[in-house]
Design a protein around this motif. Structure first.
Motif, PDB file in Angstrom:
ATOM      1  N   GLY A  33      12.015  10.796  10.122  1.00 41.86           N
ATOM      2  CA  GLY A  33      12.012   9.650   9.218  1.00 41.86           C
ATOM      3  C   GLY A  33      11.332  10.001   7.917  1.00 41.86           C
ATOM      4  O   GLY A  33      11.862  10.732   7.089  1.00 41.86           O
ATOM      5  N   ASN A  34      10.118   9.507   7.725  1.00 39.75           N
ATOM      6  CA  ASN A  34       9.361   9.744   6.501  1.00 39.75           C
ATOM      7  C   ASN A  34       8.375  10.894   6.732  1.00 39.75           C
ATOM      8  O   ASN A  34       7.533  10.815   7.628  1.00 39.75           O
ATOM      9  N   PRO A  35       8.426  11.949   5.919  1.00 38.64           N
ATOM     10  CA  PRO A  35       7.545  13.098   6.147  1.00 38.64           C
ATOM     11  C   PRO A  35       6.115  12.901   5.635  1.00 38.64           C
ATOM     12  O   PRO A  35       5.248  13.732   5.903  1.00 38.64           O
ATOM     13  N   ASP A  36       5.872  11.831   4.892  1.00 34.90           N
ATOM     14  CA  ASP A  36       4.555  11.591   4.303  1.00 34.90           C
ATOM     15  C   ASP A  36       3.699  10.723   5.226  1.00 34.90           C
ATOM     16  O   ASP A  36       4.227   9.918   6.007  1.00 34.90           O
TER      17      ASP A  36
ATOM     18  N   ILE B  29       0.827  -1.211   0.000  1.00 31.90           N
ATOM     19  CA  ILE B  29       0.000   0.000   0.000  1.00 31.90           C
ATOM     20  C   ILE B  29       0.862   1.263   0.000  1.00 31.90           C
ATOM     21  O   ILE B  29       0.533   2.239  -0.690  1.00 31.90           O
ATOM     22  N   ARG B  30       1.944   1.290   0.732  1.00 39.00           N
ATOM     23  CA  ARG B  30       2.725   2.503   0.950  1.00 39.00           C
ATOM     24  C   ARG B  30       3.150   3.210  -0.348  1.00 39.00           C
ATOM     25  O   ARG B  30       2.984   4.426  -0.472  1.00 39.00           O
TER      26      ARG B  30
ATOM     27  N   PHE C 269       8.903  -3.613  12.212  1.00 32.95           N
ATOM     28  CA  PHE C 269       8.273  -2.403  11.688  1.00 32.95           C
ATOM     29  C   PHE C 269       8.345  -2.367  10.170  1.00 32.95           C
ATOM     30  O   PHE C 269       9.137  -3.080   9.550  1.00 32.95           O
ATOM     31  N   THR C 270       7.507  -1.504   9.590  1.00 34.71           N
ATOM     32  CA  THR C 270       7.520  -1.264   8.151  1.00 34.71           C
ATOM     33  C   THR C 270       8.452  -0.103   7.819  1.00 34.71           C
ATOM     34  O   THR C 270       9.089   0.476   8.692  1.00 34.71           O
ATOM     35  N   ALA C 271       8.514   0.252   6.541  1.00 33.77           N
ATOM     36  CA  ALA C 271       9.601   1.089   6.026  1.00 33.77           C
ATOM     37  C   ALA C 271       9.700   2.479   6.643  1.00 33.77           C
ATOM     38  O   ALA C 271      10.775   3.062   6.692  1.00 33.77           O
TER      39      ALA C 271
ATOM     40  N   ASN D 164      15.572   7.199  10.798  1.00 32.16           N
ATOM     41  CA  ASN D 164      16.130   7.715  12.051  1.00 32.16           C
ATOM     42  C   ASN D 164      15.060   7.966  13.114  1.00 32.16           C
ATOM     43  O   ASN D 164      15.376   8.442  14.202  1.00 32.16           O
ATOM     44  N   SER D 165      13.807   7.668  12.818  1.00 34.88           N
ATOM     45  CA  SER D 165      12.736   7.942  13.765  1.00 34.88           C
ATOM     46  C   SER D 165      12.829   7.036  14.985  1.00 34.88           C
ATOM     47  O   SER D 165      13.000   5.822  14.865  1.00 34.88           O
TER      48      SER D 165
END
Length: 465
Positions: free
Chosen positions: A134-137, A36-37, A174-176, A181-182
């Motif tokens: 980490g991921n901003p989205d 989904i990501r 965990f997922t991606a 770095n989160s």
């Protein structure tokens, strides 16, 4: 359920397991989330008109797989039953609504990990969210975690450091979005239609913090030729000790944001301020944790001495040389701590080696904490802009501003007819550049720090592996 059985190689009975990540439904759930990501836009929606868009039925099938797996895994986690039921509802509504911007408010409100702080308790968490640092989205993410709440920490929270929302946690898988770095799980990162009136929990992954601390500190000690006392050297090589140090540090740091003489909202939510004010606030909380650790160590709390070293080393070695130099407020706080200790002869850089006065360093660190607290206390009687300048002056006493800085020239260089938030535009992205010491250290540690992306308790950086 059929897919889970197929993944096991047949339709036989699933063997009993106690860990979520050992159950065959977990890799199926994880794979579905990872499918989904890539389909999601930054706001979490799926645009089926895009050139590389999936077929809607494929997205619906992936969501059904997540819902089914959550249902299979939920009996392992009876304390999360209400959350998992609400989660299935939010996922289904997202799919039925055409995969518009996701709204998981119902499941967010149902997830209450701080209400059951039992050491080792597992949680399966699935949310559309961004991951801080980490991921901003706002991608769909899945993470299995465990609570860190030993008796000694619970007693300190109950008797001295009341923090009913704080959750110390560790990763199981965990997922991606967390292969980054989160090191936090915060409710404000989750996609919802409206923010709740108040958040009821906040989680920090002490295992990632500890593993990253150990890797970077070990490299920095080697590069700088620093001689560690035997007990400190043992700390750097002990993951469990480091995790205990970080969970205590984090608990005291977190509560400090709402304690003390505060001239403004300490979290600075929805406020636009110069980044050195954020840096001073984060440093204030860390130095308060340091000061409390000095007191606790004198009272015989074994983890407290480790907290002092963790604060000093993480702040001096990792923070200043991690991340970009654009409004890097945590880096600024680390630079300030080192410069203050250096100015007061608690650390010395000579003959290409770093020396720390282990007796003097705690005293000097507490003196910097007192200076920041005085700034805050005086700030109660100041206008906002005057307070910002006072913060700038404190930092500039120990760190050289950029030679092209407008703020360094004083109020007369700014258009004071503008509201304070507009004057933030005159702040340079790197208002206080790295010193020559840190420029050199950054080059030495760059690869080591990059390798800690996605690091877990076993010391492996997943993204770098």
């Amino acid at each position: 359920m059929t897919e889970i059985l197929v993944r096991m190689g047949g339709e036989g009975k699933i063997p009993p397991v106690s860990r979520v990540v050992d159950h065959p439904a977990w890799p199926v759930l994880k794979d579905a989330v990872e499918r989904i990501r890539p389909w999601q836009s930054p706001d979490g929606s799926i645009d089926f008109d895009a050139a590389d868009a999936p077929r809607r039925r494929d997205a619906e099938e992936a969501v059904r797989s997540v819902v089914e797996c959550v249902g299979v895994l939920s009996p392992l986690l009876p304390h999360d039953a209400a959350y998992h039921e609400a989660l299935a509802g939010d996922l289904t509504r997202w799919a039925d609504g055409g995969f518009d911007v996701p709204d998981f408010l119902d499941s967010l409100l149902a997830f209450q990990p701080a209400a059951h702080r039992a050491d080792g308790l597992q949680h399966l968490v699935v949310f559309p969210m961004y991951t801080q640092n980490g991921n901003p989205d706002r991608n769909l993410e899945a993470v299995v975690l465990r609570m860190v709440w030993p008796d000694w920490l619970a007693e300190l929270e109950r008797t001295r450091y009341d923090n009913p929302l704080f959750c110390g946690i560790t990763f199981e898988d965990f997922t991606a979005g967390y292969d980054t770095n989160s090191a936090v799980l915060f409710p404000e990162t989750i996609a919802v239609r409206e923010a709740p009136e108040r958040f009821s929990w906040g989680g920090i992954f002490c295992d990632r913090e500890a593993a990253r601390f150990r890797r970077v500190t070990e490299a920095a000690v080697d590069v700088l030729g620093l001689e560690l006392p035997e007990d400190v050297a043992a700390l750097v090589h002990d993951q469990k000790r480091c995790e205990e140090a970080f969970v205590l540090w984090d608990m005291v740091h977190d509560r400090t944001h709402s304690h003390g003489d505060l001239p403004f909202d300490p979290f600075m939510i929805k406020q636009r301020q110069p980044f050195w004010m954020y840096g001073l606030e984060e440093l204030r909380c860390d130095l308060t944790a340091f000061r409390e650790a000095v007191k606790l160590a004198a009272e015989g709390v074994p983890q407290a001495r480790d907290v002092q070293y963790a604060v000093l080393f993480d702040r001096m070695f990792r923070f200043p040389v991690t991340g970009e130099r654009v409004r890097n407020y945590d880096g600024l706080g680390g630079q300030l701590l080192f410069a203050y200790l250096h100015r007061h002869d608690a650390v010395r850089w000579t003959d290409n080696r770093l020396f720390i006065d282990w007796q003097r360093a705690p005293q000097v660190t507490n003196e910097l904490c007192a200076e920041i607290e005085t700034l805050y206390r005086d700030g109660i009687d100041r206008p906002k802009l005057v307070h910002w300048f006072a913060g700038y002056e404190l930092v500039a006493r120990y760190l050289a501003p950029h030679p092209g800085s407008t703020w360094a020239k004083g109020p007369e260089a700014l258009d004071l007819s503008l509201p304070p938030r507009k004057l933030v535009d005159d702040v340079l992205p790197d208002e206080f550049p790295l010193s020559m010491f840190y420029e050199a250290l950054s080059k030495k540690l760059r690869k080591v720090i990059a390798a800690t992306r996605g690091i877990t308790a076993d010391g492996a950086g997943r993204a770098a592996a």
